[in-house]
Design an enzyme around this catalytic site. Sequence first.
Site, PDB file in Angstrom:
ATOM      1  CG  ASP A  59      13.820   0.284   0.090  1.00  0.00           C
ATOM      2  OD1 ASP A  59      13.670   1.348  -0.537  1.00  0.00           O
ATOM      3  OD2 ASP A  59      13.023  -0.111   0.964  1.00  0.00           O
ATOM      4  CG  ASN A 102       3.262  -6.048  -2.413  1.00  0.00           C
ATOM      5  OD1 ASN A 102       2.965  -4.972  -1.927  1.00  0.00           O
ATOM      6  ND2 ASN A 102       4.518  -6.477  -2.488  1.00  0.00           N
ATOM      7  CE1 TYR A 120      14.290  -1.551  -3.538  1.00  0.00           C
ATOM      8  CE2 TYR A 120      13.815  -3.829  -4.108  1.00  0.00           C
ATOM      9  CZ  TYR A 120      13.432  -2.626  -3.534  1.00  0.00           C
ATOM     10  OH  TYR A 120      12.190  -2.513  -2.959  1.00  0.00           O
ATOM     11  CG  HIS A 138       6.554  -4.211   3.008  1.00  0.00           C
ATOM     12  ND1 HIS A 138       6.998  -3.054   2.419  1.00  0.00           N
ATOM     13  CD2 HIS A 138       6.741  -4.038   4.348  1.00  0.00           C
ATOM     14  CE1 HIS A 138       7.439  -2.218   3.346  1.00  0.00           C
ATOM     15  NE2 HIS A 138       7.293  -2.800   4.524  1.00  0.00           N
ATOM     16  NE  ARG A 196       2.103  -2.665  -5.390  1.00  0.00           N
ATOM     17  CZ  ARG A 196       3.104  -2.273  -4.586  1.00  0.00           C
ATOM     18  NH1 ARG A 196       3.734  -3.154  -3.834  1.00  0.00           N
ATOM     19  NH2 ARG A 196       3.475  -1.011  -4.536  1.00  0.00           N
ATOM     20  CD  GLU A 214       7.543  -4.856  -1.643  1.00  0.00           C
ATOM     21  OE1 GLU A 214       8.338  -3.892  -1.651  1.00  0.00           O
ATOM     22  OE2 GLU A 214       6.313  -4.728  -1.604  1.00  0.00           O
ATOM     23  CG  HIS A 248       2.605  -1.895   0.196  1.00  0.00           C
ATOM     24  ND1 HIS A 248       3.449  -2.866  -0.298  1.00  0.00           N
ATOM     25  CD2 HIS A 248       3.396  -1.015   0.863  1.00  0.00           C
ATOM     26  CE1 HIS A 248       4.696  -2.573   0.046  1.00  0.00           C
ATOM     27  NE2 HIS A 248       4.685  -1.472   0.766  1.00  0.00           N
TER      28      HIS A 248
END
Length: 344
Positions: free
Chosen positions: A86, A150, A84, A148, A231, A10, A233
């Site tokens: 954020d 994952n 998107y 990030h 998951r 991300e 993170h």
Amino acid sequence: MSVPKVIGTETEFGINVRNDPDFNPSLASSLVVNSLVDPRFRVGWSYEGESPRRDARRPFTEAFAPDVDGSAANAVLTNGARFYVDHAHPEYSAPEALDPRTAALYDKAGEVVAQRAAAAATHLLGEAQRLALYKNNSDGKGASYGAHENVLLDRSLPFGRVIATLPSFLVTRQIISGSGKLGAENGRAAARFQITQRADHIEELVGLETTLRRPLVNTRDEPHADERYRRLHVIVGDATMSEVQTFVKLGSLAAFLAAVEADGVGDELALANPVEAAWAVSRDLELTTPLELAEGGHATALELQGRYLELAEKYDEGRYAGVIAEWESLLADMEHGPDGVADR
């Protein structure tokens, strides 16, 4: 026997509108996302089952309502990524991949998405204005935004083992995953240059938060999968643009976690003060600073990464041969200074 490591990234992009000192980052970010995806063909995002406030340290059955802003610009792209807004940043959430190379390719595709979106949004601005996106982690004025990672874990692995083993790996991985930073922020010791942009903004060993009191081990328990899995993170890495660097950053993490799941990583490499060590490693441009170990003795970040490489290779099941070879090459060439790895 470890489970295959599904991997995703991300990236929150820094945003600026040149020649518009009063620009609103939230509105500009919405413009970026909406400029890229035609509303007539937009695939929406379902928040069903999302629980970002669920904590791995609390009872497994405890859950929280999604903490989301349904009004933010949000779209699913044709490659399966999510693009998107954020926290006032455009964010590209790459599709999950079954190997580090594919994950690195999808991450690279995010740069193309960001470039196209910025160009499309610029056409809607004033003649002298230009919208720019930055793949970095700091604005140089105290704010940090994330890149990030994952990774899929077997839930049967006690989370305590993650807390015990992961911090030292992430702290020392900075010598590979850092993107470079001018100066210091967040009240940390002065520095002309650092290896990583994110270290100054790490404040705790373990925690749930991602935008304040950022921890080395994030405890968000939101699997987006069957509840047999977790998951993990990871929020402490830098955004990287070198394809080799991204490949090794993601692949070394996956290979390390596979070794942890195989019970191949003990406590002998654990750092005594991981958070303070993260700041120190970021400033260790010569890679010679001795780090105190919890069980006594000292080792440099380069030496500890060498040990983690050995463990990853020992417990590899044939999945990460390419990563291990590139990882080993980087560590060997780092011993000769930055010029030895500048091409990667």
